[in-house]
Design a protein around this motif. Structure first.
Motif, PDB file in Angstrom:
ATOM      1  N   LEU A 143       3.287 -10.055  16.471  1.00  0.00           N
ATOM      2  CA  LEU A 143       4.173 -10.590  17.504  1.00  0.00           C
ATOM      3  C   LEU A 143       4.292  -9.517  18.563  1.00  0.00           C
ATOM      4  CD1 LEU A 143       6.204 -13.108  17.847  1.00  0.00           C
ATOM      5  CD2 LEU A 143       7.955 -11.418  17.376  1.00  0.00           C
ATOM      6  N   ARG A 144       4.005  -9.887  19.811  1.00  0.00           N
ATOM      7  CA  ARG A 144       4.184  -8.889  20.861  1.00  0.00           C
ATOM      8  C   ARG A 144       4.532  -9.556  22.184  1.00  0.00           C
ATOM      9  NH1 ARG A 144      -1.870  -8.451  20.839  1.00  0.00           N
ATOM     10  NH2 ARG A 144      -2.402  -8.628  23.043  1.00  0.00           N
ATOM     11  N   MET A 179      12.826 -11.655  10.790  1.00  0.00           N
ATOM     12  CA  MET A 179      13.303 -10.564  11.650  1.00  0.00           C
ATOM     13  C   MET A 179      13.922 -11.114  12.941  1.00  0.00           C
ATOM     14  SD  MET A 179      10.422  -7.556  11.151  1.00  0.00           S
ATOM     15  CE  MET A 179      11.398  -6.297  12.020  1.00  0.00           C
ATOM     16  N   ILE A 180      13.300 -12.172  13.496  1.00  0.00           N
ATOM     17  CA  ILE A 180      13.856 -12.787  14.717  1.00  0.00           C
ATOM     18  C   ILE A 180      15.236 -13.375  14.429  1.00  0.00           C
ATOM     19  CG2 ILE A 180      13.575 -14.709  16.347  1.00  0.00           C
ATOM     20  CD1 ILE A 180      10.511 -14.233  16.150  1.00  0.00           C
ATOM     21  N   THR A 211      15.498 -10.663  26.316  1.00  0.00           N
ATOM     22  CA  THR A 211      14.341  -9.866  25.910  1.00  0.00           C
ATOM     23  C   THR A 211      13.091 -10.490  26.504  1.00  0.00           C
ATOM     24  OG1 THR A 211      13.236  -8.845  24.003  1.00  0.00           O
ATOM     25  CG2 THR A 211      13.921 -11.135  23.755  1.00  0.00           C
ATOM     26  N   GLN A 212      11.990  -9.769  26.424  1.00  0.00           N
ATOM     27  CA  GLN A 212      10.730 -10.333  26.916  1.00  0.00           C
ATOM     28  C   GLN A 212      10.264 -11.464  26.001  1.00  0.00           C
ATOM     29  OE1 GLN A 212       8.623  -6.408  27.118  1.00  0.00           O
ATOM     30  NE2 GLN A 212       7.792  -7.283  28.979  1.00  0.00           N
ATOM     31  N   PRO A 213       9.658 -12.506  26.550  1.00  0.00           N
ATOM     32  CA  PRO A 213       9.066 -13.542  25.690  1.00  0.00           C
ATOM     33  C   PRO A 213       8.039 -12.895  24.751  1.00  0.00           C
ATOM     34  CG  PRO A 213       9.020 -14.219  28.001  1.00  0.00           C
ATOM     35  CD  PRO A 213       9.434 -12.780  27.980  1.00  0.00           C
ATOM     36  N   GLU A 224      13.710  -6.879  18.693  1.00  0.00           N
ATOM     37  CA  GLU A 224      13.345  -5.664  19.434  1.00  0.00           C
ATOM     38  C   GLU A 224      12.721  -4.602  18.529  1.00  0.00           C
ATOM     39  OE1 GLU A 224      15.679  -5.605  23.269  1.00  0.00           O
ATOM     40  OE2 GLU A 224      13.791  -6.519  22.715  1.00  0.00           O
ATOM     41  N   GLN A 225      12.922  -4.737  17.205  1.00  0.00           N
ATOM     42  CA  GLN A 225      12.350  -3.749  16.282  1.00  0.00           C
ATOM     43  C   GLN A 225      10.925  -4.111  15.840  1.00  0.00           C
ATOM     44  OE1 GLN A 225      16.068  -4.463  15.347  1.00  0.00           O
ATOM     45  NE2 GLN A 225      16.009  -2.992  17.020  1.00  0.00           N
TER      46      GLN A 225
END
Length: 222
Positions: free
Chosen positions: A177-178, A158-159, A200-202, A165-166
């Motif tokens: 993963l968060r 997905m990354i 995006t946020q780490p 972001e999804q």
């Protein structure tokens, strides 16, 4: 700081000697001040146990006991004997992912050998009165490794596809993963859906509580 243990057995015996003691007793022995709570001192319990066990890594990206290849993980336990929260493993790579596989991944390296240190974590127990539990030295079984690998590959796909972001905490069976940052203003680079760079946020990889609960249940009759 205690001297670094030379062998796995020495480390385990040292960890066993801490079982039954309170964080306050351990802090006094280390000459540390026990904070009133962990709101501003999230890593304090881990640092205290690292001091007593002789961990060497500090913040370097290697296992806490680098010479032994062993990672230390404290795990807050509730009255029911189950983990109270997910367990942070490591920061997730969001760019430069060519050639990254499960076999050579940082997360697999981190989880290859873990010293779990359960600690009472219920909020109504004053921090200094919380007891340390019996330690567990663990390596993933073939089944556990398969579960971890499957989730890791799904999340990494997905990354790579620009879907970071999804991803929600519900993705993954045992691994999630968060966002992992001091605050929402911290941003890092990642890929967007069309391969373009985005901010995006780490993100961090966390073990879900049912996974760590089942692991503890198997080794300790709770």
């Amino acid at each position: 700081m205690q001297p670094t243990p030379k062998t796995e057995q020495e480390l385990l015996e040292r960890a066993q000697s801490l079982a039954g003691l309170t964080l306050g007793e351990l802090a006094d022995a280390a000459g540390m001040i026990t904070p009133p709570d962990l709101r501003r001192d999230k890593g304090w319990v881990g640092q205290l146990l690292e001091w007593h066990l002789g961990a060497t890594a500090g913040s370097k990206p290697v296992p806490d006991f680098a010479e032994l290849g062993i990672e230390l993980k404290t795990i807050p336990i509730g009255y029911n004997g189950k983990p109270l929260e997910t367990t942070f493993v490591c920061v997730a790579p969001l760019i430069g992912l060519q050639g990254v596989s499960w076999e050579n991944s940082h997360i697999r390296h981190k989880l290859a050998r873990v010293l779990w240190m359960p600690v009472e974590g219920e909020r109504d127990i004053p921090l200094g009165d919380r007891h340390v539990g019996s330690p567990l030295l663990w390596s993933p079984s073939p089944e556990e490794e398969q579960q971890l690998r499957r989730d890791w590959e799904e999340l990494m796909d997905m990354i790579v596809l620009g879907q970071v972001e999804q991803i929600t905490a519900r993705h993954g069976e045992v691994l999630q993963l968060r966002p992992k940052a001091a605050n929402g203003r911290v941003l890092t680079e990642a890929y967007g859906a069309n391969g373009q760079p985005i901010k995006t946020q780490p993100r961090g990889f966390y073990l879900k509580t049912p996974f760590t609960a089942s692991l503890l249940e198997r080794y300790f009759v709770i």
